[in-house]
Structure formats: structure tokens, C-alpha cells
Enzyme design. Structure first.
Site, PDB file in Angstrom:
ATOM      1  N   ARG A 111       9.974   3.245 -12.115  1.00  0.00           N
ATOM      2  CA  ARG A 111       9.621   2.241 -12.149  1.00  0.00           C
ATOM      3  C   ARG A 111       7.942   3.811 -12.531  1.00  0.00           C
ATOM      4  O   ARG A 111       7.115   2.945 -13.694  1.00  0.00           O
ATOM      5  CB  ARG A 111       8.345   1.195 -12.109  1.00  0.00           C
ATOM      6  CG  ARG A 111       9.427  -0.092 -11.755  1.00  0.00           C
ATOM      7  CD  ARG A 111       9.022  -1.489 -10.906  1.00  0.00           C
ATOM      8  NE  ARG A 111       8.788  -0.444  -9.586  1.00  0.00           N
ATOM      9  CZ  ARG A 111      10.039  -1.289  -8.825  1.00  0.00           C
ATOM     10  NH1 ARG A 111      10.437  -2.043  -9.137  1.00  0.00           N
ATOM     11  NH2 ARG A 111       9.602  -1.315  -7.675  1.00  0.00           N
ATOM     12  N   ARG A 122      -4.400 -14.338   7.440  1.00  0.00           N
ATOM     13  CA  ARG A 122      -4.451 -13.472   5.684  1.00  0.00           C
ATOM     14  C   ARG A 122      -6.366 -14.282   5.646  1.00  0.00           C
ATOM     15  O   ARG A 122      -6.221 -15.674   4.958  1.00  0.00           O
ATOM     16  CB  ARG A 122      -3.769 -13.984   4.817  1.00  0.00           C
ATOM     17  CG  ARG A 122      -3.924 -13.274   3.569  1.00  0.00           C
ATOM     18  CD  ARG A 122      -3.792 -10.771   3.762  1.00  0.00           C
ATOM     19  NE  ARG A 122      -2.289 -11.087   4.531  1.00  0.00           N
ATOM     20  CZ  ARG A 122      -2.176  -9.690   4.897  1.00  0.00           C
ATOM     21  NH1 ARG A 122      -2.549  -8.787   4.864  1.00  0.00           N
ATOM     22  NH2 ARG A 122      -0.488  -9.705   5.727  1.00  0.00           N
ATOM     23  N   GLY A 147      -3.397  -5.090   2.593  1.00  0.00           N
ATOM     24  CA  GLY A 147      -2.548  -4.882   3.390  1.00  0.00           C
ATOM     25  C   GLY A 147      -1.336  -5.042   3.434  1.00  0.00           C
ATOM     26  O   GLY A 147      -0.383  -5.525   4.127  1.00  0.00           O
ATOM     27  N   CYS A 173      -0.681  -2.124  11.345  1.00  0.00           N
ATOM     28  CA  CYS A 173      -1.692  -1.739  11.129  1.00  0.00           C
ATOM     29  C   CYS A 173      -2.751  -2.428  12.269  1.00  0.00           C
ATOM     30  O   CYS A 173      -4.194  -2.411  12.216  1.00  0.00           O
ATOM     31  CB  CYS A 173      -2.202  -1.894   9.743  1.00  0.00           C
ATOM     32  SG  CYS A 173      -1.465  -3.473   8.822  1.00  0.00           S
ATOM     33  N   HIS A 216      -9.637  -4.932   8.271  1.00  0.00           N
ATOM     34  CA  HIS A 216      -8.895  -5.916   8.964  1.00  0.00           C
ATOM     35  C   HIS A 216      -9.729  -6.270  10.073  1.00  0.00           C
ATOM     36  O   HIS A 216     -10.603  -5.218  10.675  1.00  0.00           O
ATOM     37  CB  HIS A 216      -7.266  -5.918   9.676  1.00  0.00           C
ATOM     38  CG  HIS A 216      -6.588  -5.009   8.451  1.00  0.00           C
ATOM     39  ND1 HIS A 216      -6.039  -5.589   7.978  1.00  0.00           N
ATOM     40  CD2 HIS A 216      -5.110  -5.418   8.840  1.00  0.00           C
ATOM     41  CE1 HIS A 216      -4.906  -6.553   6.688  1.00  0.00           C
ATOM     42  NE2 HIS A 216      -4.442  -5.400   8.168  1.00  0.00           N
ATOM     43  N   VAL A 255      -1.058   2.243   0.139  1.00  0.00           N
ATOM     44  CA  VAL A 255      -1.168   3.551   0.826  1.00  0.00           C
ATOM     45  C   VAL A 255      -1.029   4.575   0.594  1.00  0.00           C
ATOM     46  O   VAL A 255      -1.555   6.142   0.808  1.00  0.00           O
ATOM     47  CB  VAL A 255       0.235   2.347   2.418  1.00  0.00           C
ATOM     48  CG1 VAL A 255       0.149   4.023   3.125  1.00  0.00           C
ATOM     49  CG2 VAL A 255      -0.216   2.026   2.980  1.00  0.00           C
TER      50      VAL A 255
HETATM   51  N1  LIG Z   1      -1.040  -1.707   2.457  1.00  0.00           N
HETATM   52  C1  LIG Z   1      -0.854  -1.803   4.081  1.00  0.00           C
HETATM   53  O1  LIG Z   1      -2.488  -1.597   4.421  1.00  0.00           O
HETATM   54  C2  LIG Z   1       0.095  -0.936   4.894  1.00  0.00           C
HETATM   55  C3  LIG Z   1       0.271  -0.393   5.962  1.00  0.00           C
HETATM   56  C4  LIG Z   1       0.317   0.022   7.339  1.00  0.00           C
HETATM   57  C5  LIG Z   1       1.717  -0.006   7.078  1.00  0.00           C
HETATM   58  N2  LIG Z   1       1.899  -0.280   5.507  1.00  0.00           N
HETATM   59  C6  LIG Z   1       3.267  -0.594   5.036  1.00  0.00           C
HETATM   60  O2  LIG Z   1       3.630   0.803   3.918  1.00  0.00           O
HETATM   61  C7  LIG Z   1       4.221   0.790   2.945  1.00  0.00           C
HETATM   62  C8  LIG Z   1       3.806   0.440   2.057  1.00  0.00           C
HETATM   63  O3  LIG Z   1       2.989  -0.103   1.542  1.00  0.00           O
HETATM   64  P1  LIG Z   1       1.654  -0.924   0.586  1.00  0.00           P
HETATM   65  O4  LIG Z   1       1.367  -1.671   0.715  1.00  0.00           O
HETATM   66  O5  LIG Z   1       1.647   0.489   0.057  1.00  0.00           O
HETATM   67  O6  LIG Z   1       2.759  -1.683  -0.911  1.00  0.00           O
HETATM   68  P2  LIG Z   1       2.720  -1.050  -2.233  1.00  0.00           P
HETATM   69  O7  LIG Z   1       1.179  -1.409  -3.002  1.00  0.00           O
HETATM   70  O8  LIG Z   1       3.666  -2.323  -2.626  1.00  0.00           O
HETATM   71  O9  LIG Z   1       3.045  -0.155  -2.351  1.00  0.00           O
HETATM   72  C9  LIG Z   1       4.785   0.475  -2.042  1.00  0.00           C
HETATM   73  C10 LIG Z   1       5.544   1.481  -3.139  1.00  0.00           C
HETATM   74  O10 LIG Z   1       6.731   1.751  -3.136  1.00  0.00           O
HETATM   75  C11 LIG Z   1       7.333   2.555  -4.078  1.00  0.00           C
HETATM   76  N3  LIG Z   1       8.367   1.731  -3.888  1.00  0.00           N
HETATM   77  C12 LIG Z   1       8.617   0.681  -4.415  1.00  0.00           C
HETATM   78  N4  LIG Z   1      10.390   0.645  -4.241  1.00  0.00           N
HETATM   79  C13 LIG Z   1      11.181   1.631  -4.752  1.00  0.00           C
HETATM   80  C14 LIG Z   1      12.022   2.156  -5.002  1.00  0.00           C
HETATM   81  N5  LIG Z   1      13.138   1.717  -5.304  1.00  0.00           N
HETATM   82  N6  LIG Z   1      11.842   3.690  -4.776  1.00  0.00           N
HETATM   83  C15 LIG Z   1      10.616   3.818  -4.781  1.00  0.00           C
HETATM   84  N7  LIG Z   1      10.074   3.687  -4.153  1.00  0.00           N
HETATM   85  C16 LIG Z   1       9.224   2.565  -3.991  1.00  0.00           C
HETATM   86  C17 LIG Z   1       6.089   1.752  -4.557  1.00  0.00           C
HETATM   87  O11 LIG Z   1       6.879   2.608  -6.495  1.00  0.00           O
HETATM   88  P3  LIG Z   1       6.657   1.746  -7.478  1.00  0.00           P
HETATM   89  O12 LIG Z   1       4.613   1.991  -7.584  1.00  0.00           O
HETATM   90  O13 LIG Z   1       7.410   3.028  -8.858  1.00  0.00           O
HETATM   91  O14 LIG Z   1       7.121   0.526  -7.869  1.00  0.00           O
HETATM   92  C18 LIG Z   1       5.169   2.425  -4.754  1.00  0.00           C
HETATM   93  O15 LIG Z   1       4.830   3.316  -4.654  1.00  0.00           O
HETATM   94  C19 LIG Z   1       4.622  -0.664   3.776  1.00  0.00           C
HETATM   95  O16 LIG Z   1       6.249  -0.496   4.455  1.00  0.00           O
HETATM   96  C20 LIG Z   1       4.046  -1.383   4.161  1.00  0.00           C
HETATM   97  O17 LIG Z   1       4.421  -2.256   5.310  1.00  0.00           O
HETATM   98  C21 LIG Z   1       1.031  -1.508   4.576  1.00  0.00           C
END
Ligand SMILES: NC(=O)c1ccc[n+]([C@@H]2O[C@H](COP(=O)([O-])OP(=O)(O)OC[C@H]3O[C@@H](n4cnc5c(N)ncnc54)[C@H](OP(=O)(O)O)[C@@H]3O)[C@@H](O)[C@H]2O)c1
Length: 335
Positions: free
Chosen positions: A41, A236, A161, A130, A243, A16
């Protein structure tokens, strides 16, 4: 609010976060300064914004001084820990996780539906789930015209997602299968390549998953419709991005296909793609990377008197996350 705000993206390196960066740039959001935050990281990583490289910093408790708007997408536990700290530091938090969505003091907003709720914010604003966001883009205009009572729906949710690791898992499994190697699993409990998993999120005692109940709970709050009911099965599927949701909706008033089309043709952020005789209907492959959601397969539900069936697709990284968050930030500048 500063008209050229200092914006931070928390989780900038994630699925995101990267979209947030691109969406801010694409929509020419009037940024004064941009700060990118992630975990230790990512220290040393650089991301490009408006042709310039910006270094990613580690998120700490002191990250928020001088920041006007913080777009959070680093998961629920990070939002719970750092969201209130950021708000105390005077910044407005727009949170993509589920941490605050059902908090009565936190507006849960889709700008095309309930932008006015932003006026009640106390420092934290929640972005909806979402699948709920994509569904409501079509359901809410119909609700305004015909009064929705309940829906039955099944979702077909893309692996993005689940985040960046799940995109990698699908790529890896496809490559393993093509190479005739054993399939490895890290993110999902079962192979996702060439499969569908009838589980998104964890199970509740009722047998529904948490994801499935978000449609009813968040739908009630966003539509200001406390008696709205939703029975949903979330699935999924091995799609990278966007989606899809098959919806059967039951309305107070009688609804015809023509009247529904007329309402949906005027709905903001939504395109009708519905020429079934030419095999034209919304497809996640073609909705990916588009801002607007698409609706099609519009037909009378043959099992309900005032029922309508439709199929809605939307890029959940955009309308379900980054785009909606940036639209909220744009609305904040107008307050
Ligand atoms: N994906 C979707 O379609 C979607 C839609 C709506 C809402 N969301 C929500 O958005 C959020 C992120 O989702 P995502 O899909 O983008 O996940 P993701 O690809 O796993 O990305 C997670 C992000 O959070 C960072 N992070 C993890 N642990 C951390 C920490 N301890 N301190 C600081 N940063 C940290 C990661 O940084 P590093 O790279 O340094 O690990 C990365 O930038 C979630 O809450 C999810 O539910 C996602």
C-alpha cells in the site's frame, strides 16, 4: 557490528516507524544506509531523512540482505514471519511487537535497566510493551533501593498506542461530534472521543486483558525479578500521545517520600515533576514528544505499610517504542 550500519525500518510509514526515523536523525545515529519498508500500500511513498527523500519499498522475504540492523514495527504477525528470516540473513532485529518478548532466548531490554542482557542476543531483541516501559522507568530505581513486591496500577493510554488509524479515529470522532453528525467507529468497539474504555487488547480467561498481564510478565523478565506481581487495569483515554500510569507499589523495605525522591532524582531517563501545591505534576499533553518520562504525585500509600503511590507519564511512541529501540541499537554498536 558495522560501526556505520545499514539500518532498515520495517513499518516505516506507521505511528512508531515515523518516530523511528525522526529519533535516528535527532540522536545522530551513525547510519551508513537507511532502507524503509512497509506494505505494498505504501509503494511510491517517500519519507524525509536528513533532508533527503527516501522511497518506501515493499517488504519481501529478500528485503534483508546487506542490512545490519532491522527495526521492526509492523505488528506481531509480520515480526513472526519476517523477524527470523532477517536474523538468518545476518541482521540484528529489534522488534517492537509482542511476538518474541517472552521467548527465553530473546533479550527484552530497557537500556537504562538491563542493557547487559543484550550480550545474550541471538539475532532478535525485543522492545518492551509501552505501558510497562513507562512504569518501569520509575519503578525499577525504587525496586533497587527498596525491593518491590507487588504493584496495583491503572493506566491511561493514548490512542496513538493503537497506531495511525486510531489517531485518525479520535480526530474524526471529535469533528463529527462538533459538527453534530453521527459518530462512526472503525478501530475501537466504542466511541473513544469524550469517553474512556476499560479495555486495551483482548480478554484472557482470568478477566484481565493481555495488555494488563504484560506488566507482570515483562516486568519480571526486565527487572530479573521472578516473584514480582502486578494487578493492572488498562484504560484507553482520548489523549493523542503519551501514556500515564497511576501506581501503588508495595516494597520489602520501608520507604519514605524523601528517600523515594532522592532515588528518583538520580534515575536516568526520568524527571520529577511534583509540586502539587502549584498544580505541577506530569501531564501527557506536556510529556508528548519528550524523551524522558516524568514522575509525580509521590506519596506514602495510606493502605499499605511499606507502600508508595506515584503517577508516571511517558511518550509511548518514544520511550515505549522508537526511542527505546534506537537506544538498543546504540548499545549494540558498543558491544
Ligand atoms: N503505537 C505505539 O505506541 C506502540 C508502542 C509499542 C509497540 N508498538 C508496536 O509497534 C508495531 C506497530 O505499531 P504502530 O502503532 O506503528 O502501527 P501502525 O501505525 O498501524 O503502523 C503499522 C505499520 O506496519 C506496516 N505494515 C502493515 N502490514 C504490513 C505488511 N503486510 N507488510 C509490511 N508492512 C506492513 C504498515 O505499512 P502500510 O502503511 O504500508 O500499511 C505501517 O508502516 C505493533 O506491533 C505495535 O504493537 C506500538
Amino acid at each position: 557490528m558495522n560501526r556505520t550500519p545499514h539500518v532498515a525500518i520495517v513499518g516505516a510509514t506507521g505511528a512508531v516507524g515515523v518516530e523511528m526515523l525522526q529519533t535516528l536523525e535527532k540522536r545522530k545515529f551513525p547510519i551508513g544506509k537507511l532502507t524503509l519498508l512497509a506494505s505494498a500500500r505504501s509503494l511510491g511513498k517517500k519519507l524525509t531523512f536528513q533532508g533527503k527523500e527516501i522511497e518506501v519499498k515493499e517488504l519481501t522475504r529478500n528485503s534483508f540482505s546487506g542490512i545490519d540492523i532491522a527495526l521492526f514495527s509492523a505488528g506481531g504477525s509480520i515480526s513472526k514471519e519476517y523477524g527470523p528470516l532477517a536474523a538468518q540473513a545476518g541482521c540484528v532485529v529489534i522488534d517492537n511487537s509482542s511476538a518474541f518478548r517472552m521467548d527465553p532466548t530473546v533479550p527484552l531490554v530497557i537500556p537504562e535497566i538491563n542493557a547487559a542482557d543484550l550480550r545474550q542476543h541471538k539475532g532478535i531483541i525485543a522492545n518492551p510493551n509501552c505501558t510497562t516501559a513507562v512504569t518501569l522507568m520509575a519503578l525499577y530505581p525504587l525496586h533497587q533501593a527498596f525491593g518491590v513486591k507487588r504493584i496495583f496500577a491503572s493506566s491511561y493510554q493514548a490512542v496513538s498506542g493503537t497506531g495511525a488509524k486510531a489517531i485518525e479515529e479520535l480526530r474524526r470522532q471529535v469533528a463529527e461530534i462538533v459538527a453534530g453528525e453521527p459518530v462512526t467507529k472503525e478501530v475501537y468497539p466504542h466511541q473513544i472521543a469524550f469517553n474512556v474504555l476499560p479495555q486495551v487488547d483482548s480478554f484472557l480467561p482470568s478477566g484481565y486483558t493481555k495488555e494488563e498481564m504484560k506488566m507482570e510478565n515483562e516486568g519480571r523478565k526486565i527487572m530479573h525479578h521472578p516473584t514480582f506481581r502486578a494487578s493492572v487495569t488498562c484504560v484507553r483515554v482520548p489523549v493523542y500521545r503519551a501514556h500515564s500510569v497511576a501506581v501503588s507499589a508495595d516494597f520489602e523495605k520501608s520507604v519514605s517520600v524523601e528517600a523515594a525522591r532522592e532515588v528518583l532524582s538520580r534515575a536516568p531517563g526520568l524527571d520529577i515533576v511534583d509540586t502539587p501545591e502549584k498544580a505541577e505534576y506530569p501531564l501527557p499533553l506536556y510529556v508528548a514528544e519528550k524523551d524522558n518520562c516524568q514522575v509525580g504525585r509521590i506519596r506514602k500509600d495510606c493502605a499499605m505499610d511499606n507502600g508508595l503511590c506515584f503517577w508516571v507519564c511517558g511518550d509511548q511512541l518514544l520511550k515505549g517504542a522508537a526511542l527505546n529501540a534506537v537506544q538498543i541499537a546504540e548499545e549494540l554498536l558498543k558491544l
